[in-house]
Scaffold this active site. Structure first.
Site, PDB file in Angstrom:
ATOM      1  N   SER A  57      -1.294  -4.570  -0.507  1.00 30.76           N
ATOM      2  CA  SER A  57      -1.437  -6.011  -0.703  1.00 30.76           C
ATOM      3  C   SER A  57      -0.746  -6.808   0.392  1.00 30.76           C
ATOM      4  O   SER A  57      -1.229  -7.859   0.812  1.00 30.76           O
ATOM      5  CB  SER A  57      -0.859  -6.419  -2.059  1.00 30.76           C
ATOM      6  OG  SER A  57       0.541  -6.145  -2.116  1.00 30.76           O
TER       7      SER A  57
ATOM      8  N   ALA B  11     -10.543  -1.079  -0.861  1.00 34.21           N
ATOM      9  CA  ALA B  11     -10.057  -2.401  -0.475  1.00 34.21           C
ATOM     10  C   ALA B  11      -9.096  -2.941  -1.525  1.00 34.21           C
ATOM     11  O   ALA B  11      -9.320  -2.781  -2.732  1.00 34.21           O
ATOM     12  CB  ALA B  11     -11.230  -3.362  -0.314  1.00 34.21           C
TER      13      ALA B  11
ATOM     14  N   SER C 195       2.670   0.326  -5.567  1.00 33.93           N
ATOM     15  CA  SER C 195       3.715   0.446  -6.580  1.00 33.93           C
ATOM     16  C   SER C 195       3.856   1.877  -7.085  1.00 33.93           C
ATOM     17  O   SER C 195       2.927   2.693  -6.999  1.00 33.93           O
ATOM     18  CB  SER C 195       3.401  -0.471  -7.768  1.00 33.93           C
ATOM     19  OG  SER C 195       2.268   0.008  -8.464  1.00 33.93           O
TER      20      SER C 195
ATOM     21  N   GLU D  66       3.531   5.847  -0.482  1.00 35.18           N
ATOM     22  CA  GLU D  66       4.677   5.061  -0.047  1.00 35.18           C
ATOM     23  C   GLU D  66       4.862   3.954  -1.067  1.00 35.18           C
ATOM     24  O   GLU D  66       3.993   3.105  -1.225  1.00 35.18           O
ATOM     25  CB  GLU D  66       4.443   4.544   1.374  1.00 35.18           C
ATOM     26  CG  GLU D  66       4.319   5.715   2.343  1.00 35.18           C
ATOM     27  CD  GLU D  66       4.072   5.323   3.771  1.00 35.18           C
ATOM     28  OE1 GLU D  66       4.487   4.211   4.167  1.00 35.18           O
ATOM     29  OE2 GLU D  66       3.459   6.119   4.502  1.00 35.18           O
TER      30      GLU D  66
ATOM     31  N   CYS E 293       7.981  -3.909   1.976  1.00 37.03           N
ATOM     32  CA  CYS E 293       8.536  -2.706   1.349  1.00 37.03           C
ATOM     33  C   CYS E 293       9.924  -2.399   1.895  1.00 37.03           C
ATOM     34  O   CYS E 293      10.681  -1.651   1.276  1.00 37.03           O
ATOM     35  CB  CYS E 293       7.610  -1.517   1.559  1.00 37.03           C
ATOM     36  SG  CYS E 293       7.095  -1.285   3.264  1.00 37.03           S
TER      37      CYS E 293
ATOM     38  N   GLU F 267      14.100  -2.242  -7.531  1.00 41.32           N
ATOM     39  CA  GLU F 267      13.401  -3.155  -6.625  1.00 41.32           C
ATOM     40  C   GLU F 267      12.862  -4.366  -7.379  1.00 41.32           C
ATOM     41  O   GLU F 267      12.263  -4.235  -8.448  1.00 41.32           O
ATOM     42  CB  GLU F 267      12.233  -2.440  -5.941  1.00 41.32           C
ATOM     43  CG  GLU F 267      11.475  -3.329  -4.967  1.00 41.32           C
ATOM     44  CD  GLU F 267      10.228  -2.670  -4.401  1.00 41.32           C
ATOM     45  OE1 GLU F 267       9.943  -2.853  -3.207  1.00 41.32           O
ATOM     46  OE2 GLU F 267       9.533  -1.962  -5.159  1.00 41.32           O
TER      47      GLU F 267
END
Length: 509
Positions: free
Chosen positions: A143, A170, A225, A248, A285, A376
């Site tokens: 995103s 996408a 996520s 990741e 990130c 996070e």
């Protein structure tokens, strides 16, 4: 059939661009794309290293040619701004060209030749090994990077370099940008002689699930996520043939300010850290989510400078409605946690349109670090943990989850404490920074963008040249006729670095 709309996050309305929405990709369409990718695998590999390098160069040139339009559409869909997106496009094109260099170098193949002969174990056959492509790869766009971690991003570049066709899912935050980039890349790939099926694109959440489950897909690259990763891993585990998943995911990215650093440059440090955790509305990130600052006057000055920067900050545009809502909820819960106090808050405008987040600075103590402060919070927020003495600092560090990065701000000529911090933090993180900010990941041969779970779940990641390693597997040929060997393994070949009978030979360059 449900459409995937293009939303302007600054207004919350359908974006005013040519592309308004696209239908979700059906299971039948996903199947056709995956089968086309499988058909393209052998001819894409047959292009050879030089052919694929030329393909990557052509893709970069095509993106640059359409750059103004791509940046305009991406800005309308993400609110990230033309300056940031222009830089991201340059990075994206650089990644493609860097992997063209990787191909021409050839060292990534790990070409190895062991001639037949006697050994202490007895006679050895002729053995020759190198890495070959795994087959079609599924890539999930992120995103927060609509170009560098999306349709033309590092996953796609490294997979194509490896000789693996790519089908991209996408991201719903920027479907128009994804479609535009895909159209530009697909046309350029055809013009460069790539086989049909080298690139594919799907839209919609279910299409992403169908893509990962498809038997022709041989690996998955994902940036997103932890929850999204677990959902995809569950699909992979349910396959008759589970495949590699390179994820990741979430990252806290702790920062340590030593007493020496605070004494040396407190105000500048505070301002720079604040700029880092609010960059891109905190939607990186590598955003620093927890900052350890020493107690005392110098540490107070660091926190004061951070607070001044946040107090003057306006509400920030978030990438989409879901991220904005999650940030608002997460920041509220964190601020209400026992042991955490709010030190500064940016401006709030409840009447502002679109999806926005208010920057926040929270404080706590390292001695009583709440578990909630080690999770996070994606958005423009960080927690400062004040510590009194090194023992308190190291005890708190032992409670942290793994991250992509860890940062040490040290004083001039300070060595002993930074050295001990380095040894502790390298257990947690894939990149150790000194006297800088983690937001910003240079693309180079030495770069790496990983860390132990939950930062990533792989040794090789989407940034840096070792990214290609994810989409390759080793094959050994035993006593193979010379004419049936890959060129790089034939006798006398010196076009790539090779290890021959245990001796490394660098080739002609």
């Amino acid at each position: 059939m449900t459409d995937v709309p293009s939303i302007d996050p600054s207004t919350g309305e359908i974006a005013e661009i040519d592309y308004r929405s696209a239908p979700e990709t059906t299971p039948e369409q996903v199947d056709r794309l995956c089968r086309a990718a499988a058909s393209a695998a052998e001819p894409l590999e047959a292009l050879g290293r030089d052919g694929r390098a030329s393909l990557l160069d052509a893709l970069a040139e095509a993106l640059e040619g359409a750059g103004d339009r791509i940046v305009a559409v991406a800005d309308r869909e993400t609110g990230l701004g033309a300056t940031r997106l222009t830089g991201e496009l340059a990075r994206t094109c650089y990644q493609l060209r860097l992997f063209a260099e990787v191909l021409r170098d050839g060292g990534y193949l790990e070409a190895t030749v062991d001639h037949a002969g006697d050994t202490p174990m007895g006679p050895r056959p002729d053995l020759r090994r190198m890495l070959v492509p795994v087959g079609p790869v599924a890539v999930f766009g992120a995103s927060n990077f609509p170009l560098a971690f999306s349709v033309p991003g590092g996953d796609t570049a490294s997979a194509l370099a490896a000789g693996a066709p790519v089908v991209v899912k996408a991201h719903g935050s920027h479907p128009a940008t994804s479609q535009l980039c895909f159209d530009v890349l697909a046309a350029a790939a055809t013009a460069a002689g790539a086989p049909d099926g080298t690139l594919g694109l799907v839209h919609g959440q279910q299409a992403g699930a169908d893509l990962v489950a498809h038997p022709e897909i041989r690996a998955v690259g994902f940036t997103g996520s932890t929850g999204g990763a677990r959902a995809l891993l569950k699909i992979i585990e349910g396959r008759p043939d589970p495949i590699p998943f390179f994820g990741e995911l979430s990252s806290l990215n702790p920062v340590v300010v030593t007493a020496g650093a605070a004494l040396d440059r407190a105000a500048r440090l505070g301002a720079e850290i604040a700029a880092s955790f609010t960059l891109g509305a905190g939607q990186f990130c590598t955003k620093p989510g927890l900052v350890f600052v020493p107690s005392g006057d110098a540490g107070d000055e660091v926190v004061t400078a951070m607070g001044e920067a946040i107090t003057s900050a306006a509400p920030m545009v978030m990438l989409n409605e879901g991220i904005a809502a999650a940030y608002g909820k997460g920041a509220g819960l964190l601020g209400a946690t026992a042991g955490i106090e709010e030190a500064a808050r940016g401006a709030t405008d409840d009447d502002a349109p679109g999806f926005r987040g208010t920057p926040r600075l929270l404080t706590t103590t390292a001695a009583d670090l709440p578990p909630e402060a080690t999770e996070e919070c994606f958005g423009p927020l960080t927690v400062v943990a004040r510590y009194s003495g090194e023992a308190e600092l190291f005890t708190a560090l032992a409670t942290l989850p793994s991250s992509l990065t860890a940062t040490i701000h040290k004083g001039p000529a300070e060595v002993e404490l930074p050295g001990r911090l380095d040894r502790r933090l390298r257990r947690l993180a894939g990149r150790i920074l000194y006297d800088g900010q983690p937001t910003g990941v240079a693309v180079s041969w030495a770069q790496h963008h990983g860390g132990p779970w939950p930062a990533t779940n792989s040794q090789h990641t989407s940034v840096g040249t070792s990214a290609i390693r994810r989409f390759l597997r080793p094959v050994t040929w035993q006593n193979a006729p010379a004419e049936l060997l890959p060129e790089e393994l034939r006798e006398g070949y010196d076009g790539v670095p090779r290890r021959v009978d245990g001796v490394l030979r660098v080739g002609r360059g």
